[in-house]
Design a protein around this motif. Structure first.
Motif, mmCIF file in Angstrom:
data_model
loop_
_atom_site.group_PDB
_atom_site.id
_atom_site.type_symbol
_atom_site.label_atom_id
_atom_site.label_comp_id
_atom_site.label_asym_id
_atom_site.label_seq_id
_atom_site.Cartn_x
_atom_site.Cartn_y
_atom_site.Cartn_z
ATOM 1 N N SER A 91 0.833 -1.205 0.000
ATOM 2 C CA SER A 91 0.000 0.000 0.000
ATOM 3 C C SER A 91 0.868 1.255 0.000
ATOM 4 N N LYS A 92 1.935 1.236 0.797
ATOM 5 C CA LYS A 92 2.844 2.380 0.800
ATOM 6 C C LYS A 92 3.538 2.543 -0.550
ATOM 7 N N THR A 93 3.880 1.412 -1.173
ATOM 8 C CA THR A 93 4.502 1.477 -2.492
ATOM 9 C C THR A 93 3.537 2.067 -3.515
ATOM 10 N N GLN A 94 2.267 1.672 -3.433
ATOM 11 C CA GLN A 94 1.265 2.262 -4.327
ATOM 12 C C GLN A 94 1.178 3.775 -4.133
ATOM 13 N N TYR A 95 1.241 4.201 -2.868
ATOM 14 C CA TYR A 95 1.191 5.636 -2.610
ATOM 15 C C TYR A 95 2.432 6.336 -3.172
ATOM 16 N N LEU A 96 3.604 5.704 -2.991
ATOM 17 C CA LEU A 96 4.829 6.298 -3.539
ATOM 18 C C LEU A 96 4.760 6.399 -5.062
ATOM 19 N N ASN A 97 4.251 5.352 -5.716
ATOM 20 C CA ASN A 97 4.131 5.386 -7.173
ATOM 21 C C ASN A 97 3.176 6.484 -7.628
ATOM 22 N N ALA A 98 2.067 6.623 -6.922
ATOM 23 C CA ALA A 98 1.113 7.676 -7.282
ATOM 24 C C ALA A 98 1.707 9.063 -7.049
ATOM 25 N N ALA A 99 2.422 9.217 -5.923
ATOM 26 C CA ALA A 99 3.054 10.508 -5.656
ATOM 27 C C ALA A 99 4.116 10.831 -6.694
ATOM 28 N N ALA A 100 4.925 9.820 -7.062
ATOM 29 C CA ALA A 100 5.956 10.043 -8.086
ATOM 30 C C ALA A 100 5.321 10.392 -9.428
ATOM 31 N N GLU A 101 4.220 9.736 -9.758
ATOM 32 C CA GLU A 101 3.528 10.051 -11.008
ATOM 33 C C GLU A 101 2.975 11.474 -10.997
ATOM 34 N N SER A 102 2.492 11.919 -9.848
ATOM 35 C CA SER A 102 1.991 13.293 -9.764
ATOM 36 C C SER A 102 3.123 14.301 -9.995
ATOM 37 N N HIS A 103 4.301 14.025 -9.469
ATOM 38 C CA HIS A 103 5.433 14.929 -9.681
ATOM 39 C C HIS A 103 5.924 14.871 -11.127
ATOM 40 N N ARG A 104 5.871 13.682 -11.738
ATOM 41 C CA ARG A 104 6.226 13.595 -13.156
ATOM 42 C C ARG A 104 5.265 14.395 -14.004
ATOM 43 N N ALA A 105 3.964 14.275 -13.719
ATOM 44 C CA ALA A 105 2.970 15.032 -14.487
ATOM 45 C C ALA A 105 3.140 16.528 -14.266
ATOM 46 N N ALA A 106 3.427 16.929 -13.015
ATOM 47 C CA ALA A 106 3.646 18.350 -12.746
ATOM 48 C C ALA A 106 4.882 18.862 -13.479
ATOM 49 N N ALA A 107 5.930 18.032 -13.556
ATOM 50 C CA ALA A 107 7.127 18.431 -14.304
ATOM 51 C C ALA A 107 6.821 18.571 -15.789
ATOM 52 N N ASP A 108 5.998 17.679 -16.338
ATOM 53 C CA ASP A 108 5.619 17.801 -17.742
ATOM 54 C C ASP A 108 4.798 19.068 -17.983
ATOM 55 N N ILE A 109 3.918 19.393 -17.053
ATOM 56 C CA ILE A 109 3.138 20.631 -17.183
ATOM 57 C C ILE A 109 4.055 21.842 -17.135
ATOM 58 N N ALA A 110 5.022 21.814 -16.235
ATOM 59 C CA ALA A 110 5.980 22.927 -16.155
ATOM 60 C C ALA A 110 6.793 23.043 -17.433
ATOM 61 N N ARG A 111 7.157 21.912 -18.021
ATOM 62 C CA ARG A 111 7.918 21.942 -19.268
ATOM 63 C C ARG A 111 7.080 22.484 -20.415
ATOM 64 N N LEU A 112 5.817 22.107 -20.459
ATOM 65 C CA LEU A 112 4.954 22.549 -21.560
ATOM 66 C C LEU A 112 4.600 24.026 -21.446
ATOM 67 N N THR A 113 4.326 24.494 -20.239
ATOM 68 C CA THR A 113 3.888 25.878 -20.053
ATOM 69 C C THR A 113 5.042 26.843 -19.819
ATOM 70 N N GLY A 114 6.224 26.294 -19.520
ATOM 71 C CA GLY A 114 7.360 27.181 -19.263
ATOM 72 C C GLY A 114 7.356 27.784 -17.877
ATOM 73 N N THR A 115 6.563 27.235 -16.979
ATOM 74 C CA THR A 115 6.499 27.740 -15.606
ATOM 75 C C THR A 115 7.234 26.781 -14.685
ATOM 76 N N SER A 116 7.370 27.155 -13.434
ATOM 77 C CA SER A 116 8.053 26.337 -12.454
ATOM 78 C C SER A 116 7.031 25.664 -11.572
ATOM 79 N N ALA A 117 7.082 24.324 -11.557
ATOM 80 C CA ALA A 117 6.191 23.553 -10.676
ATOM 81 C C ALA A 117 7.009 22.917 -9.562
ATOM 82 N N VAL A 118 8.031 23.608 -9.118
ATOM 83 C CA VAL A 118 8.959 23.049 -8.145
ATOM 84 C C VAL A 118 8.506 23.400 -6.748
ATOM 85 N N GLN A 119 8.491 22.407 -5.886
ATOM 86 C CA GLN A 119 8.229 22.618 -4.489
ATOM 87 C C GLN A 119 9.520 22.333 -3.736
#
Length: 412
Positions: free
Chosen positions: A381-409
């Protein structure tokens, strides 16, 4: 020789003193902000793009240069009394705005290289953010797999002792040994994934990933900005700016070909001397090509069609960005929903089941394998949460790359 070695030794000591703080800082765990700063400063592709911009400065200076005049000396005859010598200077004059059009095209090309550098910086920033969170997730997965392997080893030892005491069947020991072997395999796989994640992150600044250590982030998930709000930023996205700059560059090149249809004029001035007693005679002339057969119509047509191509590519780039942005936003929302569901419903139940199995094992109601199964379910269950969290950060990085903004926390 000694006098030569002293300055070299002093320089080596100073160089080592300069590098020492940098090395000490590099050994310390990197935060996300430090990793991004290091990647932006030392990324090889960024250095290459910066060199390309510098090269375009030279191309712009060359495009502004005036054409060189030509000096021609002609001697006719062998005998001195009949010899004729002509010296003339040909001065070309570019007509039709050729030099200005050429400079405009070079200026647009330099701007295109500068935008490519800016776009690459955005990509490196986004890639560093995604790789950093991937490494953080890999570190946590490796830690959990090690804990599970340790628990599986204890379970196998406990099962062996109970078999010796005649309390359980040897089948239980076999199951415990199989579970232990599976846990060890998962540790090996997690270690390999951890090493790969370190290499991917360090490669962004050309470093070594073997000894790379990072400061683990706080675990906050990226926010989900509404899609219409993100789509409004696409017009100023680096990819769109490059597409528009490419169109302007093609239009400037078309203007260069258009100006080449106008022939240039060459002014000829000089002097001619013939024989021994003849005086110098002035030579003045004009050279003008006659555009009878070649009016540069083919090159102009090619340039105009490339302008049309660049215009279509701009529209295609807009459609591509909108599609990829919608997909990345959908991935982000799905990952955030999955993370919320796991954190709210799955993890509490798995933790409760693990605590109940642990208490039951202490009271003799459950076996150690039951505790191991509950622990494995909790870790999954924790691994599933880690995978989902990592996927959210990957998607946020792709959004930042496409829009040219910073999605860095950044971690404080």
């Amino acid at each position: 020789m000694t006098s030569l070695l002293k300055p070299l030794t002093l320089a080596a000591i100073l160089f080592a003193a300069i590098l020492a703080p940098a090395a000490a800082q590099h050994d310390a765990p990197l935060t996300l902000a430090e990793a991004i700063e290091l990647a932006l400063r030392a990324n090889p592709a960024l250095r290459a793009a910066a060199s390309e911009v510098a090269a375009k400065d030279g191309a712009l200076a060359q495009a502004k240069a005036l054409p060189n005049p030509e000096l021609e000396v002609l001697r006719e005859g062998q005998r001195r009394e009949r010899r004729a010598t002509t010296a003339q200077l040909s001065i070309p004059f570019e007509l039709g705005g050729k030099r200005a059009a050429r400079a405009d095209a070079a200026r647009e090309e330099r701007g295109l290289a500068a935008l490519a550098l800016a776009d690459l910086r955005v990509q490196v920033r986004a890639d560093t953010s995604a790789a950093f969170y991937e490494l953080a997730a890999a570190i946590e997965r490796h830690r959990m797999d090690q804990e599970l392997a340790a628990l599986a080893a204890r379970a196998a030892e406990a099962a062996a002792k109970r078999v010796e005491a005649g309390k359980v069947s040897p089948v239980d020991e076999t199951r415990a040994r199989v579970a232990q072997a599976g846990a060890r395999i998962e540790v090996i796989q997690a270690a390999r994934n951890l090493e790969s994640a370190r290499i991917r992150l360090a490669a962004l600044w050309g470093g070594e990933g073997a000894s790379l250590q990072i400061a683990l982030p706080a675990g906050d998930l990226p926010p989900a900005v509404p899609l219409p709000q993100l789509a409004a930023r696409l017009d100023q996205a680096p990819a769109m700016q490059r597409a528009r700059a490419q169109l302007r560059h093609r239009e400037a090149l078309a203007q260069v070909e258009r100006t080449r249809r106008i022939p240039d004029v060459t002014l000829i001035v000089g002097a001619r001397r013939e024989g021994l007693d003849e005086r110098d005679q002035a030579v003045v002339g004009v050279s003008l090509p006659l555009p009878l057969f070649n009016r540069n119509q083919g090159a102009l047509l090619e340039a105009l069609r490339r302008v049309d191509k660049a215009r279509d590519e701009e529209e295609a780039e807009r459609v591509r960005l909108q599609s990829e942005l919608a997909q990345a936003h959908a991935r982000l929302r799905a990952a955030l929903e999955e993370s919320a569901l796991i954190a709210a419903e799955i993890l509490p139940g798995a933790e409760s089941a693990y605590r109940a199995a642990s208490r039951g094992a202490e009271l003799g109601k459950f076996g150690i394998l039951d505790v191991l199964d509950a622990q494995r379910t909790l870790f999954q269950s924790k691994t599933q949460y880690l995978n989902a969290a990592a996927e959210s950060h990957r998607a946020a990085a792709d959004i930042a790359r496409l829009t040219g903004t910073s999605a860095v926390q950044e971690n404080p």
